[in-house]
Design a protein around this motif. Structure first.
Motif, PDB file in Angstrom:
ATOM      1  N   ILE A 227     -15.879  12.845  23.040  1.00  0.00           N
ATOM      2  CA  ILE A 227     -17.256  12.768  22.624  1.00  0.00           C
ATOM      3  C   ILE A 227     -16.967  11.320  21.655  1.00  0.00           C
ATOM      4  CG2 ILE A 227     -16.436  14.058  20.545  1.00  0.00           C
ATOM      5  CD1 ILE A 227     -19.495  15.104  20.499  1.00  0.00           C
ATOM      6  N   LEU A 228     -18.270  10.715  21.744  1.00  0.00           N
ATOM      7  CA  LEU A 228     -18.351   9.281  20.981  1.00  0.00           C
ATOM      8  C   LEU A 228     -19.146   9.829  19.856  1.00  0.00           C
ATOM      9  CD1 LEU A 228     -17.695   6.413  21.022  1.00  0.00           C
ATOM     10  CD2 LEU A 228     -19.635   5.898  22.163  1.00  0.00           C
ATOM     11  N   LEU A 229     -18.709   9.739  18.432  1.00  0.00           N
ATOM     12  CA  LEU A 229     -19.318  10.419  17.582  1.00  0.00           C
ATOM     13  C   LEU A 229     -19.474   9.563  16.205  1.00  0.00           C
ATOM     14  CD1 LEU A 229     -19.725  13.539  16.544  1.00  0.00           C
ATOM     15  CD2 LEU A 229     -17.439  13.298  15.493  1.00  0.00           C
ATOM     16  N   ASP A 230     -20.569   9.483  15.808  1.00  0.00           N
ATOM     17  CA  ASP A 230     -21.120   8.619  14.536  1.00  0.00           C
ATOM     18  C   ASP A 230     -20.536   9.525  13.349  1.00  0.00           C
ATOM     19  OD1 ASP A 230     -21.834   6.758  12.824  1.00  0.00           O
ATOM     20  OD2 ASP A 230     -24.027   7.706  12.721  1.00  0.00           O
ATOM     21  N   LEU A 231     -20.187   8.867  12.098  1.00  0.00           N
ATOM     22  CA  LEU A 231     -19.750   9.647  11.145  1.00  0.00           C
ATOM     23  C   LEU A 231     -20.697  10.175  10.279  1.00  0.00           C
ATOM     24  CD1 LEU A 231     -16.480   7.958   9.483  1.00  0.00           C
ATOM     25  CD2 LEU A 231     -16.617   9.791  10.997  1.00  0.00           C
ATOM     26  N   HIS A 232     -21.726   9.269  10.046  1.00  0.00           N
ATOM     27  CA  HIS A 232     -22.943   9.763   9.064  1.00  0.00           C
ATOM     28  C   HIS A 232     -24.205  10.141   9.555  1.00  0.00           C
ATOM     29  CE1 HIS A 232     -20.586   6.996   6.107  1.00  0.00           C
ATOM     30  NE2 HIS A 232     -19.868   7.418   6.859  1.00  0.00           N
ATOM     31  N   MET A 233     -24.140  11.572   9.918  1.00  0.00           N
ATOM     32  CA  MET A 233     -25.353  11.984  10.407  1.00  0.00           C
ATOM     33  C   MET A 233     -26.007  13.345   9.864  1.00  0.00           C
ATOM     34  SD  MET A 233     -23.988  12.498  14.685  1.00  0.00           S
ATOM     35  CE  MET A 233     -22.558  13.283  14.188  1.00  0.00           C
ATOM     36  N   PRO A 234     -27.212  13.745  10.055  1.00  0.00           N
ATOM     37  CA  PRO A 234     -27.482  14.771   9.229  1.00  0.00           C
ATOM     38  C   PRO A 234     -27.136  16.284   9.606  1.00  0.00           C
ATOM     39  CG  PRO A 234     -29.081  13.829  10.840  1.00  0.00           C
ATOM     40  CD  PRO A 234     -28.017  13.129  10.841  1.00  0.00           C
ATOM     41  N   VAL A 235     -27.244  17.272   8.851  1.00  0.00           N
ATOM     42  CA  VAL A 235     -27.092  18.703   9.228  1.00  0.00           C
ATOM     43  C   VAL A 235     -25.570  18.831   8.998  1.00  0.00           C
ATOM     44  CG1 VAL A 235     -27.404  20.592  11.008  1.00  0.00           C
ATOM     45  CG2 VAL A 235     -29.095  18.769  10.808  1.00  0.00           C
ATOM     46  N   LEU A 236     -24.767  18.008   9.965  1.00  0.00           N
ATOM     47  CA  LEU A 236     -23.351  18.210   9.640  1.00  0.00           C
ATOM     48  C   LEU A 236     -22.799  16.802  10.100  1.00  0.00           C
ATOM     49  CD1 LEU A 236     -21.528  20.732   9.574  1.00  0.00           C
ATOM     50  CD2 LEU A 236     -21.008  20.731  11.875  1.00  0.00           C
ATOM     51  N   ASP A 237     -22.049  16.242   9.063  1.00  0.00           N
ATOM     52  CA  ASP A 237     -21.216  14.880   9.315  1.00  0.00           C
ATOM     53  C   ASP A 237     -20.323  14.763  10.221  1.00  0.00           C
ATOM     54  OD1 ASP A 237     -19.194  15.446   8.085  1.00  0.00           O
ATOM     55  OD2 ASP A 237     -19.816  14.702   6.122  1.00  0.00           O
ATOM     56  N   GLY A 238     -20.060  13.614  10.617  1.00  0.00           N
ATOM     57  CA  GLY A 238     -19.020  13.438  11.557  1.00  0.00           C
ATOM     58  C   GLY A 238     -17.691  13.869  11.207  1.00  0.00           C
ATOM     59  N   ILE A 239     -17.260  13.966   9.723  1.00  0.00           N
ATOM     60  CA  ILE A 239     -15.937  14.351   9.519  1.00  0.00           C
ATOM     61  C   ILE A 239     -16.041  16.026   9.679  1.00  0.00           C
ATOM     62  CG2 ILE A 239     -14.286  14.794   7.497  1.00  0.00           C
ATOM     63  CD1 ILE A 239     -14.698  11.704   8.603  1.00  0.00           C
ATOM     64  N   GLU A 240     -16.835  16.582   9.524  1.00  0.00           N
ATOM     65  CA  GLU A 240     -17.035  18.167   9.417  1.00  0.00           C
ATOM     66  C   GLU A 240     -17.092  18.510  10.872  1.00  0.00           C
ATOM     67  OE1 GLU A 240     -16.262  21.976   8.835  1.00  0.00           O
ATOM     68  OE2 GLU A 240     -15.938  20.163   7.113  1.00  0.00           O
ATOM     69  N   THR A 241     -17.904  17.627  11.533  1.00  0.00           N
ATOM     70  CA  THR A 241     -18.131  17.991  13.120  1.00  0.00           C
ATOM     71  C   THR A 241     -16.620  17.775  13.674  1.00  0.00           C
ATOM     72  OG1 THR A 241     -20.288  17.257  12.984  1.00  0.00           O
ATOM     73  CG2 THR A 241     -19.029  17.072  15.278  1.00  0.00           C
ATOM     74  N   THR A 242     -15.847  16.653  13.352  1.00  0.00           N
ATOM     75  CA  THR A 242     -14.626  16.536  13.904  1.00  0.00           C
ATOM     76  C   THR A 242     -13.760  17.705  13.584  1.00  0.00           C
ATOM     77  OG1 THR A 242     -14.776  14.178  13.705  1.00  0.00           O
ATOM     78  CG2 THR A 242     -12.447  15.027  13.878  1.00  0.00           C
ATOM     79  N   ARG A 243     -13.584  18.195  12.625  1.00  0.00           N
ATOM     80  CA  ARG A 243     -12.863  19.291  12.011  1.00  0.00           C
ATOM     81  C   ARG A 243     -13.071  20.575  13.120  1.00  0.00           C
ATOM     82  NH1 ARG A 243     -14.058  17.690   6.446  1.00  0.00           N
ATOM     83  NH2 ARG A 243     -12.335  16.573   5.650  1.00  0.00           N
ATOM     84  N   ARG A 244     -14.513  20.979  13.179  1.00  0.00           N
ATOM     85  CA  ARG A 244     -14.819  22.115  13.685  1.00  0.00           C
ATOM     86  C   ARG A 244     -14.480  21.773  15.155  1.00  0.00           C
ATOM     87  NH1 ARG A 244     -20.255  24.435  11.108  1.00  0.00           N
ATOM     88  NH2 ARG A 244     -19.949  23.862   9.072  1.00  0.00           N
ATOM     89  N   LEU A 245     -14.595  20.802  15.846  1.00  0.00           N
ATOM     90  CA  LEU A 245     -14.265  20.603  17.113  1.00  0.00           C
ATOM     91  C   LEU A 245     -13.094  20.600  17.581  1.00  0.00           C
ATOM     92  CD1 LEU A 245     -16.525  17.088  18.248  1.00  0.00           C
ATOM     93  CD2 LEU A 245     -16.535  19.520  19.437  1.00  0.00           C
TER      94      LEU A 245
END
Length: 224
Positions: free
Chosen positions: A58-76
């Motif tokens: 996944i190609l992921l931006d860090l600064h996104m609404p609802v769930l930012d990239g850092i937390e998205t990374t942790r959950r993934l």
């Protein structure tokens, strides 16, 4: 005897800016070794789409609404560790880089990377390797350099209440002085998102529901 053709890497693109997201889908989708299976506009959507499509990367931006990239990374990493995560962002401050890598991102690129660099990073990450933008590497090296005042800073942090770091105490003091988030970001040469992340941690550690409560805490603990 000819070898069997290699299947293209299945990827998801996640970026909240529609023009960037759509541009990346077009650019990367045109490459024969990549298959863009989905595109997400926020972190939660990225998680949902990853669960649905089971991509290789996944190609992921860090600064996104609802769930930012850092937390998205942790959950993934926790929920789908087989998905390789490549961060593509505009932010180069050491906090953003280190937080992304600690969360589990394998590679970190800036948005001026061309599609060849992005494709190479995606394939490398899917293979368990790491690729950094040269400026990211320089940021990491600078962050790793020993500082003469490191021992003194560690001692100061040990004396701070409720596990506050020196940086968090510094930001809390600036809040108590009446500075806004953009003003604090400018004073400390950090991104607005990084300041917001620090403030959320300050609120959690100090039990503050809002800025007024945090200011009261700062005065009670003589942090101003």
């Amino acid at each position: 005897m000819n070898s069997a053709p290699v299947a293209p890497l299945r990827i998801i693109v996640a970026d909240d800016q529609a023009s960037v997201r759509e541009g990346l889908v077009l650019l990367l989708g045109a490459l024969p070794d990549l298959d863009v299976v989905a595109a997400a506009a926020d972190g939660q959507q990225a998680l949902d789409l990853a669960a649905q499509h089971r991509p290789d990367a996944i190609l992921l931006d860090l600064h996104m609404p609802v769930l930012d990239g850092i937390e998205t990374t942790r959950r993934l990493v926790a929920e789908q560790p087989q998905v390789a995560i490549v961060v593509l962002t505009t932010y180069l401050d050491d906090t953003s880089v280190l937080e992304a890598l600690r969360a589990g991102a394998r590679s970190y690129l800036t948005k001026d990377a061309d599609r060849t660099d992005i494709a190479r990073a995606l394939h490398a990450a899917a293979g368990g390797l790491t690729v950094f933008d040269p400026r990211v590497h320089a940021t990491l090296m600078a962050a790793a350099e020993p500082r003469p005042a490191a021992a003194a800073e560690t001692a100061r942090e040990a004396a701070l209440p409720d596990g506050l770091t020196q940086r968090e105490a510094e930001i809390l003091a600036l809040i108590a002085q009446g500075l806004t988030n953009p003003e604090i970001a400018g004073r400390l040469y950090l991104s607005g998102h990084t300041i917001k992340t620090h403030i959320n941690r300050i609120f959690a550690k100090t039990g503050s529901r809002d800025r007024a409560a945090a200011i009261n805490y700062a005065h009670r603990h003589h942090l101003v």
